[in-house]
Write an enzyme that holds these catalytic residues in place. Structure first.
Site, short mmCIF file in Angstrom:
data_model
loop_
_atom_site.label_atom_id
_atom_site.label_comp_id
_atom_site.label_asym_id
_atom_site.label_seq_id
_atom_site.Cartn_x
_atom_site.Cartn_y
_atom_site.Cartn_z
N GLY A 8 0.83 -1.20 0.00
CA GLY A 8 0.00 0.00 0.00
C GLY A 8 0.87 1.25 0.00
O GLY A 8 2.10 1.17 0.09
N ASN A 9 0.24 2.40 -0.07
CA ASN A 9 1.00 3.65 -0.11
C ASN A 9 1.63 3.98 1.24
O ASN A 9 2.63 4.69 1.29
CB ASN A 9 0.10 4.80 -0.57
CG ASN A 9 -0.11 4.77 -2.06
OD1 ASN A 9 0.82 5.01 -2.83
ND2 ASN A 9 -1.31 4.44 -2.49
N THR A 10 1.06 3.48 2.35
CA THR A 10 1.63 3.73 3.67
C THR A 10 2.39 2.52 4.19
O THR A 10 3.50 2.65 4.69
CB THR A 10 0.52 4.10 4.69
OG1 THR A 10 -0.22 5.21 4.17
CG2 THR A 10 1.11 4.47 6.03
N ASN A 11 1.78 1.35 4.07
CA ASN A 11 2.38 0.12 4.62
C ASN A 11 2.41 -1.00 3.61
O ASN A 11 1.53 -1.09 2.75
CB ASN A 11 1.56 -0.36 5.83
CG ASN A 11 1.73 0.54 7.03
OD1 ASN A 11 2.85 0.78 7.47
ND2 ASN A 11 0.63 1.04 7.56
N GLY A 104 -7.09 -0.18 -8.77
CA GLY A 104 -5.95 -0.62 -7.97
C GLY A 104 -6.09 -2.08 -7.56
O GLY A 104 -7.20 -2.58 -7.36
N ASP A 106 -5.51 -3.43 -4.75
CA ASP A 106 -6.17 -3.61 -3.45
C ASP A 106 -7.70 -3.61 -3.60
O ASP A 106 -8.40 -4.39 -2.94
CB ASP A 106 -5.69 -2.56 -2.43
CG ASP A 106 -5.73 -1.12 -2.93
OD1 ASP A 106 -6.13 -0.87 -4.09
OD2 ASP A 106 -5.35 -0.23 -2.14
N ASP A 127 -12.38 0.42 2.69
CA ASP A 127 -10.96 0.22 3.01
C ASP A 127 -10.39 1.51 3.61
O ASP A 127 -10.29 2.53 2.94
CB ASP A 127 -10.20 -0.18 1.73
CG ASP A 127 -8.82 -0.75 2.05
OD1 ASP A 127 -8.22 -0.34 3.07
OD2 ASP A 127 -8.34 -1.59 1.27
N THR A 130 -4.53 4.67 3.15
CA THR A 130 -4.04 5.99 2.80
C THR A 130 -5.16 6.77 2.10
O THR A 130 -5.33 7.96 2.32
CB THR A 130 -2.83 5.86 1.86
OG1 THR A 130 -1.93 4.89 2.41
CG2 THR A 130 -2.13 7.19 1.69
N THR A 182 -9.50 22.52 21.64
CA THR A 182 -9.03 22.22 20.29
C THR A 182 -8.99 20.72 20.02
O THR A 182 -9.44 20.25 18.97
CB THR A 182 -7.61 22.81 20.09
OG1 THR A 182 -7.65 24.17 20.47
CG2 THR A 182 -7.16 22.67 18.65
N1 LIG Z 1 -5.83 3.39 16.89
C1 LIG Z 1 -5.25 3.96 15.85
N2 LIG Z 1 -5.05 5.30 15.84
C2 LIG Z 1 -4.45 5.90 14.80
N3 LIG Z 1 -4.01 5.25 13.71
C3 LIG Z 1 -4.17 3.92 13.66
C4 LIG Z 1 -4.80 3.21 14.71
N4 LIG Z 1 -4.82 1.90 14.37
C5 LIG Z 1 -4.25 1.82 13.16
N5 LIG Z 1 -3.84 3.03 12.73
C6 LIG Z 1 -3.20 3.35 11.42
O1 LIG Z 1 -3.35 2.27 10.55
C7 LIG Z 1 -2.11 2.02 9.85
C8 LIG Z 1 -2.00 0.54 9.51
O2 LIG Z 1 -2.92 0.29 8.47
P1 LIG Z 1 -2.65 -0.60 7.17
O3 LIG Z 1 -1.53 -1.54 7.41
O4 LIG Z 1 -3.95 -1.15 6.73
O5 LIG Z 1 -2.15 0.42 6.09
P2 LIG Z 1 -2.82 1.76 5.74
O6 LIG Z 1 -2.00 2.81 6.36
O7 LIG Z 1 -4.24 1.66 6.19
O8 LIG Z 1 -2.88 2.01 4.20
P3 LIG Z 1 -2.29 1.46 2.85
O9 LIG Z 1 -2.94 0.14 2.62
O10 LIG Z 1 -2.72 2.50 1.90
O11 LIG Z 1 -0.82 1.37 3.07
C9 LIG Z 1 -1.04 2.47 10.82
O12 LIG Z 1 0.09 2.94 10.12
C10 LIG Z 1 -1.72 3.61 11.55
O13 LIG Z 1 -1.45 4.84 10.90
C1 LIG Z 2 -7.18 4.21 -4.53
C2 LIG Z 2 -5.92 3.55 -3.99
C3 LIG Z 2 -4.85 4.61 -3.69
C4 LIG Z 2 -6.30 2.86 -2.67
O1 LIG Z 2 -5.20 2.24 -2.11
C5 LIG Z 2 -5.38 2.48 -4.98
O2 LIG Z 2 -6.33 1.50 -5.18
C6 LIG Z 2 -4.98 3.08 -6.31
O3 LIG Z 2 -3.96 3.71 -6.42
N1 LIG Z 2 -5.82 2.85 -7.35
C7 LIG Z 2 -5.61 3.30 -8.70
C8 LIG Z 2 -6.77 4.08 -9.23
C9 LIG Z 2 -8.10 3.35 -9.24
O4 LIG Z 2 -8.32 2.39 -8.50
O5 LIG Z 2 -8.99 3.73 -10.04
#
Ligand SMILES: Nc1ncnc2c1ncn2[C@@H]1O[C@H](COP(=O)(O)OP(=O)(O)OP(=O)(O)O)[C@@H](O)[C@H]1O
Ligand SMILES: CC(C)(CO)[C@@H](O)C(=O)NCCC(=O)O
Ligand SMILES: [K+]
Length: 252
Positions: A8-11, A104, A106, A127, A130, A182
């Protein structure tokens, strides 16, 4: 044993599916992007802490929405295991039908796991990654369409980054919708604000498809939001990666 990797874009989420025992899963940050050599070094030491014997991994499937990482991850894993991991994407054959040439991996995996699971009728998969995405799929496996919105952490980071006086907050439900400090004001915006979007989108999708869909959530923050609404029927953080596993099994 099968290792599935969802980039994924984050993990990058890893899961090892074992025959009788529980699935073992962990994540590694996607950013900063690492070279193939760095990934090789990092991956070489990642199994032992989770009690996995790397030599028992006989099959690997990779799904990615980050083109810059796909081949480097594949090559790094190939160097470690001595065989070529399968890369799947929206064009990998399955019973799920869609007409997008952009979807995508995912999202495609989310559709496959929803269709291949034991859920009845039309389904919505939310989902919490990110990006915050919604996908609708009918009982025949036809994807009805997708919604893409800013993910919750993505929106929060942008809000904090663009303002002088707003701090980082913990994503927990505040006492009331109207806040007086805040932190509580921001928690309301992030928790009740997104919850309102999620509930509203579920209602709108249900109306559009003419049925009350079964709603599945996945992704990092699914576990935070799903308990706060009765409109999400189940949360499964392995939903996407189960879709990758199904795709592998259908195409190996
Ligand atoms: N209780 C919580 N509070 C804040 N953030 C959380 C919590 N639980 C999980 N997260 C977030 O979820 C992330 C883990 O999620 P996951 O592995 O699914 O990847 P993602 O960040 O959701 O996205 P992608 O699939 O786009 O990479 C962690 O990096 C964290 O930022
Ligand atoms: C939308 C995200 C960023 C979700 O992870 C991914 O599925 C992606 O980059 N998709 C490409 C564009 C699309 O799904 O139409
Ligand atoms: K982008």
């Amino acid at each position: 044993m099968l290792l599935a990797v969802n980039i994924g874009n984050t993990n990058m989420r890893f899961a090892v599916f074992q025959d009788q025992k529980e699935t073992i899963t962990w994540t590694i940050n996607s950013k900063p992007y690492r070279t193939e050599d760095e990934l090789f070094a990092k991956f070489s030491s990642m199994y032992r802490p989770f009690g996995i014997d790397g030599s028992e991994i006989t099959d690997i499937v990779i799904g990615s929405v980050v083109p810059a990482l796909t081949i480097s991850v594949q090559n790094a894993l190939m160097k470690i295991h001595g065989f070529e991991p399968m890369i799947v994407d929206r064009n990998t054959p399955s019973p799920v039908k869609h007409s997008s040439n952009q979807m995508g991996t995912d999202l495609y995996a989310n559709a496959i796991a929803a269709h291949g699971g034991s859920y009845k009728g039309k389904k919505i998969v939310i989902d919490f990654g990110t990006a915050l995405t919604f996908l609708g799929i009918d009982e025949q496996g036809q994807v009805g369409g997708v919604v893409i919105a800013p993910g919750i952490n993505t929106a929060l980071k942008s809000l904090v980054g663009e303002t002088a006086q707003l701090p980082e907050i913990e994503l927990i439900r505040p006492q009331s919708v109207l806040g007086m400090n805040t932190e509580a004001c921001m928690q309301s915006g992030m928790v009740y604000g997104y919850l309102s979007m999620i509930e509203g989108m579920i209602d709108r999708i249900n109306q559009e498809v003419g049925e009350k869909c079964f709603v599945i959530s996945t992704g990092g923050l699914g576990g935070v939001y799903a308990p706060l609404t009765n409109k999400i029927d189940t949360d499964d953080r392995l939903h996407t990666i189960k879709g990758l596993k199904l795709l592998y099994e259908m195409n190996r």
